[in-house]
Design a protein around this motif. Sequence first.
Motif, PDB file in Angstrom:
ATOM      1  N   LEU A   1     -20.834  19.865 -12.181  1.00 43.06           N
ATOM      2  CA  LEU A   1     -20.267  20.749 -12.459  1.00 43.06           C
ATOM      3  C   LEU A   1     -19.629  21.009 -13.796  1.00 43.06           C
ATOM      4  CD1 LEU A   1     -18.489  21.920  -9.107  1.00 43.06           C
ATOM      5  CD2 LEU A   1     -20.509  23.186 -10.228  1.00 43.06           C
ATOM      6  N   LYS A   2     -18.894  19.619 -14.429  1.00 44.90           N
ATOM      7  CA  LYS A   2     -18.506  19.738 -15.957  1.00 44.90           C
ATOM      8  C   LYS A   2     -19.603  19.990 -16.853  1.00 44.90           C
ATOM      9  CE  LYS A   2     -14.621  16.782 -14.696  1.00 44.90           C
ATOM     10  NZ  LYS A   2     -13.749  15.497 -14.410  1.00 44.90           N
ATOM     11  N   GLU A   3     -20.773  19.314 -16.643  1.00 45.02           N
ATOM     12  CA  GLU A   3     -21.842  19.521 -17.534  1.00 45.02           C
ATOM     13  C   GLU A   3     -22.120  20.652 -17.843  1.00 45.02           C
ATOM     14  OE1 GLU A   3     -25.778  17.325 -16.494  1.00 45.02           O
ATOM     15  OE2 GLU A   3     -24.652  15.485 -16.451  1.00 45.02           O
ATOM     16  N   ARG A   4     -22.067  21.559 -16.554  1.00 42.97           N
ATOM     17  CA  ARG A   4     -22.905  23.002 -16.626  1.00 42.97           C
ATOM     18  C   ARG A   4     -22.039  24.166 -16.947  1.00 42.97           C
ATOM     19  NH1 ARG A   4     -27.889  21.588 -13.003  1.00 42.97           N
ATOM     20  NH2 ARG A   4     -28.134  19.573 -13.625  1.00 42.97           N
ATOM     21  N   LEU A   5     -20.642  24.143 -16.175  1.00 39.92           N
ATOM     22  CA  LEU A   5     -19.883  25.224 -16.250  1.00 39.92           C
ATOM     23  C   LEU A   5     -18.771  25.361 -17.673  1.00 39.92           C
ATOM     24  CD1 LEU A   5     -18.575  25.562 -12.642  1.00 39.92           C
ATOM     25  CD2 LEU A   5     -20.479  26.830 -13.659  1.00 39.92           C
ATOM     26  N   ASP A   6     -18.546  26.397 -17.781  1.00 39.91           N
ATOM     27  CA  ASP A   6     -17.806  26.693 -19.030  1.00 39.91           C
ATOM     28  C   ASP A   6     -16.242  25.884 -19.025  1.00 39.91           C
ATOM     29  OD1 ASP A   6     -17.897  28.327 -21.546  1.00 39.91           O
ATOM     30  OD2 ASP A   6     -16.024  29.073 -20.760  1.00 39.91           O
ATOM     31  N   PRO A   7     -15.774  25.372 -20.034  1.00 40.80           N
ATOM     32  CA  PRO A   7     -14.679  24.739 -19.807  1.00 40.80           C
ATOM     33  C   PRO A   7     -13.410  25.720 -19.311  1.00 40.80           C
ATOM     34  CG  PRO A   7     -15.294  24.195 -21.968  1.00 40.80           C
ATOM     35  CD  PRO A   7     -16.467  25.290 -21.307  1.00 40.80           C
ATOM     36  N   GLU A   8     -13.467  26.907 -19.491  1.00 38.23           N
ATOM     37  CA  GLU A   8     -12.289  27.771 -19.148  1.00 38.23           C
ATOM     38  C   GLU A   8     -12.491  27.966 -17.481  1.00 38.23           C
ATOM     39  OE1 GLU A   8     -12.603  31.309 -21.298  1.00 38.23           O
ATOM     40  OE2 GLU A   8     -11.918  30.404 -23.182  1.00 38.23           O
ATOM     41  N   THR A   9     -13.720  28.065 -16.765  1.00 38.14           N
ATOM     42  CA  THR A   9     -14.240  27.998 -15.625  1.00 38.14           C
ATOM     43  C   THR A   9     -13.502  26.733 -15.007  1.00 38.14           C
ATOM     44  OG1 THR A   9     -15.808  29.473 -16.095  1.00 38.14           O
ATOM     45  CG2 THR A   9     -15.612  28.747 -13.837  1.00 38.14           C
ATOM     46  N   LEU A  10     -13.988  25.594 -15.594  1.00 35.76           N
ATOM     47  CA  LEU A  10     -13.764  24.489 -14.888  1.00 35.76           C
ATOM     48  C   LEU A  10     -11.837  24.255 -14.728  1.00 35.76           C
ATOM     49  CD1 LEU A  10     -15.800  22.001 -16.831  1.00 35.76           C
ATOM     50  CD2 LEU A  10     -15.864  22.336 -14.689  1.00 35.76           C
ATOM     51  N   GLU A  11     -11.225  24.840 -15.870  1.00 34.00           N
ATOM     52  CA  GLU A  11      -9.867  24.630 -15.710  1.00 34.00           C
ATOM     53  C   GLU A  11      -9.219  25.571 -14.624  1.00 34.00           C
ATOM     54  OE1 GLU A  11      -6.047  25.920 -18.811  1.00 34.00           O
ATOM     55  OE2 GLU A  11      -7.989  26.136 -19.605  1.00 34.00           O
ATOM     56  N   SER A  12      -9.838  26.792 -14.370  1.00 33.57           N
ATOM     57  CA  SER A  12      -9.449  27.847 -13.560  1.00 33.57           C
ATOM     58  C   SER A  12      -9.545  27.211 -12.055  1.00 33.57           C
ATOM     59  CB  SER A  12     -10.273  29.120 -13.558  1.00 33.57           C
ATOM     60  OG  SER A  12     -11.593  29.092 -13.311  1.00 33.57           O
ATOM     61  N   LEU A  13     -10.909  26.281 -11.898  1.00 37.27           N
ATOM     62  CA  LEU A  13     -10.971  25.761 -10.661  1.00 37.27           C
ATOM     63  C   LEU A  13     -10.185  24.475 -10.394  1.00 37.27           C
ATOM     64  CD1 LEU A  13     -14.972  25.651 -10.883  1.00 37.27           C
ATOM     65  CD2 LEU A  13     -13.574  27.161  -9.088  1.00 37.27           C
ATOM     66  N   GLY A  14      -9.648  23.963 -11.568  1.00 40.06           N
ATOM     67  CA  GLY A  14      -8.649  22.789 -11.474  1.00 40.06           C
ATOM     68  C   GLY A  14      -9.403  21.480 -11.344  1.00 40.06           C
ATOM     69  N   LEU A  15     -10.575  21.783 -11.934  1.00 40.02           N
ATOM     70  CA  LEU A  15     -11.245  20.306 -12.323  1.00 40.02           C
ATOM     71  C   LEU A  15     -10.945  19.461 -13.508  1.00 40.02           C
ATOM     72  CD1 LEU A  15     -15.057  21.509 -11.102  1.00 40.02           C
ATOM     73  CD2 LEU A  15     -13.498  20.151  -9.926  1.00 40.02           C
ATOM     74  N   ILE A  16     -10.530  20.523 -14.720  1.00 44.43           N
ATOM     75  CA  ILE A  16      -9.735  19.748 -15.686  1.00 44.43           C
ATOM     76  C   ILE A  16      -8.458  20.292 -16.072  1.00 44.43           C
ATOM     77  CG2 ILE A  16     -12.169  19.317 -16.882  1.00 44.43           C
ATOM     78  CD1 ILE A  16     -11.688  21.879 -18.425  1.00 44.43           C
ATOM     79  N   LYS A  17      -7.662  19.471 -16.658  1.00 40.63           N
ATOM     80  CA  LYS A  17      -6.235  20.079 -16.936  1.00 40.63           C
ATOM     81  C   LYS A  17      -6.241  21.126 -17.943  1.00 40.63           C
ATOM     82  CE  LYS A  17      -4.037  16.039 -15.484  1.00 40.63           C
ATOM     83  NZ  LYS A  17      -3.403  14.723 -15.700  1.00 40.63           N
ATOM     84  N   GLN A  18      -6.571  20.998 -19.147  1.00 39.61           N
ATOM     85  CA  GLN A  18      -6.748  21.867 -20.143  1.00 39.61           C
ATOM     86  C   GLN A  18      -8.049  21.913 -20.829  1.00 39.61           C
ATOM     87  OE1 GLN A  18      -3.650  20.443 -22.680  1.00 39.61           O
ATOM     88  NE2 GLN A  18      -2.130  22.070 -22.029  1.00 39.61           N
TER      89      GLN A  18
END
Length: 1591
Positions: free
Chosen positions: A103-120
Amino acid sequence: MQASVQLCRTLSENKSHDNMGFRDIQQALYELAYHVVRGNLKHDQASNVLGDVIEFREDMPSILADVFCILDIETSCLEEKSKRDHFTQLVLACLYLVSDTVLKERLDPETLESLGLIKQSQQFNQKSVKIKTKLFYKQQKFNLLREENEGYAKLIAELGQDLSGNITSDLILENIKSLIGCFNLDPNRVLDIILEVYECRPEYDDFFVPLIESYMYMCEPQTLCHILGFKFKFYQDPSGETPSSLYRVAAVLLQHNLIDLEDLYVHLLPGDNAIIEEHKREIVEAKQIVRKLTMVVLSSEKTEEKEKEKEKEEEKTEKPPDNQKLGLLEALLKIGDWQHAQSIMDQMPPFYATSHKPIAVALCQLVHVTIEPLYRRVGVPKGAKGSPISSLPNKRAPKQADSFEDLRKEVFNMLCYLGPHLSHDPILFAKVVRLGKAFMKEVGTMKKFVIDRVVKFQSDGSKQEDKEKMEILFSCLLSITDQVLLPSLSLMDCNACMSEELWGMFKTFPYQYRYRLYGQWKNETYNSHPLLVKVKAQTIDRAKYIMKRLTKENVKPSGRQIGKLSHSNPTILFDYILSQIQKYDNLITPVVDSLKYLTSLNYDVLAYCIIEALANPEKERMKHDDTTISSWLQSLASFCGAVFRKYPIELAGLLQYVANQLKAGKSFDLLILKEVVQKMAGIEITEEMTMEQLEAMTGGEQLKAEGGYFGQIRNTKKSSQRLKDALLDHDLALPLCLLMAQQRNGVIFQEGGEKHLKLVGKLYDQCHDTLVQFGGFLASNLSTEDYIKRVPSIDVLCNEFHTPHDAAFFLSRPMYAHHISSKYDELKKAEKGNKQQHKVHKYITSCELVMAPVHDAVISLHLPKVWDDISPQFYATFWSLTMYDLAVPHSSYDREVNKLKVQMKAIDDNQEMPPNKKKKEKERCTALQDKLLEEEKKQLEHVQRVLQRLKLEKDNWLLAKSTKNETITKFLQLCIFPRCIFSAIDAVYCAHFVELVHQQKTPNFSTLLCYDRVFSDIIYTVASCTENEASRYGRFLCCMLETVTRWHSDRVIYEKECGNYPGFLTILRATGFDGGNKADQLDYENFRHVVHKWHYKLTKASVHCLETGEYTHIRNILIVLTKILPWYPKVLNLGQALERRVHKICQEEKEKRPDLYALAMGYSGQLKSRKPFMIPENEFHHKDPPARNAVAATVQNGPGGAGMPTSLTINTVRLEEGTTEETDKLKEKSQGVVKVINKAVNATPKVTTSNGNSASNSKIIKEKDDKEKSGKEKDKEKKDKTPAATPEMKALGKDGKDKPKEERANKDEKAREIKEKTPKSDKEKEKVKKEEKASKEEKSKTVVTIIESKSTAEKEREKEPSRERDVAKEMKSKENVKGGEKMPVAGSLKSPVPRSETSESEREQKRRKVDTHSSPSHSSTVKDNLNELKDSSAKHYINHTTPTLSKSKEREVDKKDLDKSRERSREREKKDEKDRKDRKRDHSNSDREVPQDSTKRRKEENGTTGSSKHSKSESPSDSPRLNEKEKEKNKSKSSGKEKGDSIKAEKMEKSSSGSKKESRHDKEKTEKKEKRDSTGGKEEKKHHKSSDKHR
């Protein structure tokens, strides 16, 4: 729910369509998720479904991540927040299905942040940039040598070490890999260094190529190409020069397929467009240079200097940048990579690449290598060592050729790319040519082998294949010759050896192929390449320079320059030279002499160029006036003759060209054949031959060569052999003859058309002359076997090939001679009897053997009726003999031998000549002299044999189934006339043959008739001749006149050669009756009258022709007259008449027709020079000189004088044979002849017409006179009495229709005159009675004159209409022009009838009649002639009886003349009486059975002209029938001539009647005086009477 799960299952199970299943699953998952986003489905339900589905495929999580990625992008763009929330909830629910990393490869950083997969998301972005920079931009490999000098130093040491040991590329490759790993070296840089080292060590191909190949597995495929391209780009600066080592490396890599040419080609400069532009520019420049050279520039010095400066500037201009494509191409060729080289050349304009010398040389070297084994095997000349060439070390190079088939695969292709640039390598040129030669040799043996096989066993399939292969190879060889060898020769610098080498191959080709190649070379090759365009222009320029300076004096230096120029560019040079020759014919001799430095090939090219020039369709073959052949054609023809004779040029093409032109019905080009035969064989055809030359032409070959031609063409042995070989090898000898013979008659129809008659005549003559010349060449040069093998029999020639008879016999004649001589030799060998008789017998046997089939063959040539008159044997004998067979020209032999003696004396006297040359020359002369003497001896023996043969044959020659007249007609028509105009020698032969037939005493041949017919009517023959035929006809007449003149000149000669000969019988008896009686022979004096009559006829005909105004008539008669000048005119007044007429022509034609003017002037001059040798008429035949100057009319003959009217006809010749048919024929022919004999009869007392006693004759004469007086009825009786069967009568019959009218008029006049004059005549009678007794016998002779009078009457009929007009004229002209012809002087024949019977006026009338009839067929012709003579002669004629001089003078003159004539006549009469008595005895014995009347009739009938009208002793029973028949036949046969004559005759009659009226009064006055002087009166009356009798 379940449905979607089911769908996914089915989709995942359908693995047969992987691609389709993947897409469908993506689609299904996307739709499922989209339902959730739209709120149609709860996320937990969806996650459950996805949980079920995820197990179906291994890659299902990745597919799901892709779907989420797409939805992420789509929902982030939407304004509706709810949808975005639904999406995040779905992803969160599915986190347990897809790993975080995916998911980190494919999704946008902002979406990842909203999903809680990354912090910032911001920190995440920064971190990824750092990682990428570290990955891609931090240097881990060292590119520059200085960055990692140790590693690179070790690499170079590794590559540069000694590779001769057992070091392999694999070992080195492992070391390289270690170095790259250890020192972090850049692999691309390492590859670059490997290439650099390879460039420096090119000899280690076997090491470096495998190394690079192995190394390439570690690199991307394009890397190597890019590195090379980068290297090439480095040198693309204007100043840069690409090193050859780089080209070589690139070439080797290309050859080993380590790189693609297409990939590398784009890195090279210049671009293809630039190359095409440059090529076009070169062509334009070349054309400009040509234009400059061809322009006539009258430049000043300044402009020349400017041009020089320009040229220097052009040299200074910077040279164009390196052409890397060509560099690479050269390298490819050097290493033998033909495929890649070929593909590079294909992308350039043709020959662009090879026009650069290095490439041409490299390609040549490649060819050298490829052909080496084959060349060593078949090409090396015997005795040559040669320098073997080692093969390329490269295994990928083209395979070397071991057979000709291998040549075709590669070598021919390479040569085609080379094109004209093979010129850079003359050695390779020679090798290729030698291989071609060897191939042609093999083809030759192969053909022979195939032919043998076919003959023996019918060749099998493999042989057929071989043959096809050979044909393909041969066509390839021709292409190579056309595209490579000849153009290369053009660019070579005057290499004579190459030219000769090429000829070695060319001479094995048939000429058709050679000429085709020359045609391509000349007309197309020079336009195919800019270099050749320049060369052509330079050659023409140089040729102009040489030709401008060529003269007879500088032939050698100019010849050398021409030779130099011709070695390379013969076609261009010769084309220019020939164009100059066509304009200036004075260049021919120097040009021919200057061509001695040519090579064999050049001579052959010259032959082609000549033919091309001849066949040029743009050139007109006639001058603008359309009457003469163009001078360019004449110049070319004479150039042909000279050049083909002097140099060994093949003739086949030229001869075939002439044959083809003849087939096409064009005879212009025969001019060439004529010249070639003349120059090469020394056989000259000219109408201007002197009599000495003609005489020499009747001897053997040696005499012909020495004395027969104008230009003694020496040393023709070799050249004539060459001509003969060319004709035989190509089977052209007979076809050319037949084509010429057929074309000769075709000229008029095929080429005549609208053309001027003069030109048609010229073409006809040219065709005929060439045939004669060519036939002569074949006869003298072909062996017997060759000749007999080629010439078919005479009937085949005439009937199948439609050859005219004269030409057919001309071709067959040498064959008969060969045949007879070979048979004769055989018989001589068989029995060795040396006696002359044995030899003659053998000769005659061989003649019979050879000629018997010919006698059979000739029968088919004519209608059966012909052979009634002459036998096939006679016909064949006439046509098969030549002058060589009839007479030996001793004087010619003596002349030539004397010339040689003089020559030898001159050689002895010549002090300057070196002794060895003297000796040689003397030997030559002696040898020639011996040859000539031997030849003379041989000919003498031959002639004797032939004459023996003719002696035996002669009795079977003339069959006499019809009249002699008919026989003579056939003889003239089928033998003499066709042959006498065939050639000058044939003309002489014909005259000689006639004389020979006479000398052989041939039965049934009347020499007199024959000569009479020849001289009587020459108008038609002359008018229908061409110019040369007229000349030959003139020669014939000249020879005939020569014989006649010889007989005329001396009584002794006449008695010896004609006296007892059957040809001079004046009574032609039926066959089987041999009355060789002296009385039947024409005696000498009468013969002289006859000759005078012939001269008169010739004058009349000549004048007629001159007055027609017709070009051909005038030209031909002038030619004929010029030819017969030695023997005609002999009589002064005839000569004067001609002279006046010719003078008139000179005046009329001066401006109009200059050629006629020239002829007339020429003749006129010669005629004047002959004038001193002309004699008055009375010296020509016995006739007393005129009594007074002005009065020629009273010419009387003394006692022996033969002054009879020239119109006497050959009535004494009594043709006793003859059916009515024959008489018809005779009518035509005998007109002229009969007149002749009549003259003769009247003139000489020797000729007695009586077989019985003279008294009866005299009675007959008296009766005749009475009849004449009595008028029309009696005339009719006389006509009726002429016997039906006499051939003479037929001849007369022609004229018969016109006679009655005339006679009526004449008789009316006579009756009037008689009334006036009777008193005088009574006195005269008494005086005459005393003399009567003595002269009775003489009168018996004059019966003949009666016969003549008939003929004159006939003639009167013919001429009745024109007679009145012309009588006076003719009388005058006869006196002046012909002396005796118009003057009826018969003093010597004393009339047995008393004078009173005929009044003077009657006599005059009769005289006039005689005059008018003297030459019926020509009466019209002489009209103008007579007009001219009117003034002078009118008086003379009238004064015959009424002199214009004072009466006293007249009396005195008359008395003197009469006294003299009386004395002469008495003496003669006494002698004659004795003769007559003797003759009578003989006759009476032989004629007992024959009643006198019939004998007289016979005599009268047989007059050679039909003058027997008035004969008194006709059988009345015969006459009516005869006259009817005669009239009918005459109607049908009488020609336009007669009609014309008859009109003129009417006019003549009128004028004569007028003159008669005038003369009546004069006569009365003079007669009164004459009474006083009775003796004179008697004499005169006698004359008149005799003339009456003649009538």
